[in-house]
Design a protein around this motif. Structure first.
Motif, PDB file in Angstrom:
ATOM      1  N   UNK A 149       1.025  -1.191   0.294  1.00 24.70           N
ATOM      2  CA  UNK A 149       0.376   0.046   0.011  1.00 24.70           C
ATOM      3  C   UNK A 149       0.927   1.762  -0.100  1.00 24.70           C
ATOM      4  N   UNK A 150       0.473   2.515   0.001  1.00 19.00           N
ATOM      5  CA  UNK A 150       1.089   3.860   0.314  1.00 19.00           C
ATOM      6  C   UNK A 150       0.682   4.165   1.326  1.00 19.00           C
ATOM      7  N   UNK A 175       5.827   3.661  -0.759  1.00 22.39           N
ATOM      8  CA  UNK A 175       5.363   2.550  -0.799  1.00 22.39           C
ATOM      9  C   UNK A 175       5.753   1.388   0.369  1.00 22.39           C
ATOM     10  N   UNK A 176       4.971   0.833   0.634  1.00 19.74           N
ATOM     11  CA  UNK A 176       5.478  -0.046   1.960  1.00 19.74           C
ATOM     12  C   UNK A 176       4.822  -1.227   1.822  1.00 19.74           C
ATOM     13  N   UNK A 177       5.161  -2.452   2.625  1.00 25.00           N
ATOM     14  CA  UNK A 177       4.911  -3.428   2.935  1.00 25.00           C
ATOM     15  C   UNK A 177       4.507  -4.316   3.791  1.00 25.00           C
ATOM     16  N   UNK A 178       3.284  -4.465   4.152  1.00 28.68           N
ATOM     17  CA  UNK A 178       2.648  -4.929   5.411  1.00 28.68           C
ATOM     18  C   UNK A 178       2.970  -6.563   5.801  1.00 28.68           C
ATOM     19  N   UNK A 179       3.337  -6.098   7.226  1.00 25.13           N
ATOM     20  CA  UNK A 179       4.385  -6.982   7.816  1.00 25.13           C
ATOM     21  C   UNK A 179       3.669  -7.907   9.454  1.00 25.13           C
ATOM     22  N   UNK A 180       2.292  -7.379   9.262  1.00 25.41           N
ATOM     23  CA  UNK A 180       1.784  -8.343  10.121  1.00 25.41           C
ATOM     24  C   UNK A 180       0.447  -7.184  10.401  1.00 25.41           C
ATOM     25  N   UNK A 181      -0.675  -7.422  10.406  1.00 22.12           N
ATOM     26  CA  UNK A 181      -2.167  -7.038  10.253  1.00 22.12           C
ATOM     27  C   UNK A 181      -2.678  -7.642  11.023  1.00 22.12           C
ATOM     28  N   UNK A 182      -3.720  -6.209  12.394  1.00 16.64           N
ATOM     29  CA  UNK A 182      -4.374  -6.696  13.899  1.00 16.64           C
ATOM     30  C   UNK A 182      -5.345  -6.229  13.216  1.00 16.64           C
ATOM     31  N   UNK A 241       1.313  -3.370  10.744  1.00 14.92           N
ATOM     32  CA  UNK A 241       2.705  -2.778  10.930  1.00 14.92           C
ATOM     33  C   UNK A 241       3.350  -3.515   9.670  1.00 14.92           C
ATOM     34  N   UNK A 242       4.289  -2.467   8.660  1.00  9.12           N
ATOM     35  CA  UNK A 242       4.745  -2.728   7.973  1.00  9.12           C
ATOM     36  C   UNK A 242       6.023  -1.901   7.772  1.00  9.12           C
ATOM     37  N   UNK A 243       6.705  -2.352   6.511  1.00  6.23           N
ATOM     38  CA  UNK A 243       8.259  -1.479   6.309  1.00  6.23           C
ATOM     39  C   UNK A 243       8.318  -0.711   4.855  1.00  6.23           C
ATOM     40  N   UNK A 244       8.788  -0.299   4.789  1.00  3.29           N
ATOM     41  CA  UNK A 244       9.257   1.233   3.977  1.00  3.29           C
ATOM     42  C   UNK A 244       9.900   0.444   2.647  1.00  3.29           C
ATOM     43  N   UNK A 245       9.497   0.415   1.249  1.00  2.00           N
ATOM     44  CA  UNK A 245      10.223  -0.883   0.018  1.00  2.00           C
ATOM     45  C   UNK A 245      10.370   0.709  -0.838  1.00  2.00           C
ATOM     46  N   UNK A 246      10.072   2.150  -0.288  1.00  3.15           N
ATOM     47  CA  UNK A 246      10.373   2.843  -1.232  1.00  3.15           C
ATOM     48  C   UNK A 246       9.822   4.712  -1.355  1.00  3.15           C
ATOM     49  N   UNK A 247      10.608   5.888  -1.487  1.00  6.32           N
ATOM     50  CA  UNK A 247       9.787   6.825  -1.390  1.00  6.32           C
ATOM     51  C   UNK A 247       9.199   7.160  -2.740  1.00  6.32           C
TER      52      UNK A 247
END
Length: 246
Positions: free
Chosen positions: A36-37, A46-53, A58-64
């Motif tokens: 998602x953005x 642009x981020x990747x979802x790492x945990x969903x509650x 939670x997410x980690x950044x892929x790129x600006x």
């Protein structure tokens, strides 16, 4: 791709919380490793979802993500408070078209009666609508819907260009003032656009606004409804400053 505006605290903690977390899990049904953005401080990532509650994602950044999705000017919409839920549509679509701030304005012909007990909840709803519309249209900021004010309570001294949309100018076949004002805009100008409620703007209000430096403008040969005017104005600004010379 879905976009979410997040707070500085959530950005520091690399998380999406509250209603947006619910939206990710329950409405969109995203999964871990989906992208998602997120937008914070006018920057989009642009981020990747790492945990969903339920209340936290939670997410980690892929790129600006590099790009500017804002109008070159700051368009402030002083909307004469209309009937019913028209203001919600004005905020929603005005956000899509690039408005910077909305100021709901009580004018002589406004039929709206301000209930102080309900004002905060109304403003919260208006700002939520602006946030959702900004996410949908990939804006870099969320326009503010500011406090409801009476016309003569507003300080107009900060603006570079001042336009009041006046149907009597159209009836009198004036057809150049709006074009002249739009063409005079320069990047980063602050432009104030005053729009009357149903029934239009009273003559004494026009006189008052002219003393504040406003130019009464026709929007063409047809008389527009109050909920249509903001779309006309912002579309004209967008065309003149973003598309005309492309």
């Amino acid at each position: 791709m879905q976009k979410y505006f997040i707070s500085s605290e959530d950005f520091d903690n690399k998380m999406i919380s509250g209603d947006d977390a619910y939206h990710i899990k329950t409405v969109m049904r995203f999964k871990i490793n989906d992208n998602v953005l997120v937008c914070f401080d006018k920057k989009t990532y642009l981020v990747k979802l790492t945990n969903i509650e339920d209340k936290k994602v939670s997410f980690e950044i892929i790129s600006e993500q590099i790009g500017n999705h804002e109008l070159p000017v700051f368009a402030y919409i002083f909307q004469g408070y209309p009937k019913g839920d028209k203001l919600e549509e004005i905020i929603k679509h005005g956000t899509e078209l690039g408005a910077y701030e909305f100021i709901p304005t009580i004018m002589k012909r406004s039929l709206f009666k301000l209930d102080e007990k309900k004002k905060d909840s109304k403003l919260a709803r208006f700002n939520k609508i602006a946030k959702e519309a900004a996410e949908q249209s990939y804006r870099d900021i969320v326009p503010v819907v500011s406090d409801i004010k009476k016309l003569k309570e507003i300080d107009f001294s900060q603006f570079d260009v001042k336009i009041v949309c006046y149907e009597e100018s159209a009836k009198n076949m004036e057809n150049i003032a709006f074009k002249t004002q739009i063409k005079s805009l320069c990047p980063n100008d602050k432009v104030a656009i005053v729009i009357g409620p149903e029934g239009g703007i009273a003559e004494d209000e026009i006189s008052y606004l002219e003393k504040q430096g406003f130019i009464p403008c026709s929007l063409g040969k047809r008389i527009l409804r109050t909920e249509t005017v903001v779309f006309y104005c912002l579309s004209a600004i967008g065309y003149e400053m973003e598309l005309k010379n492309e």
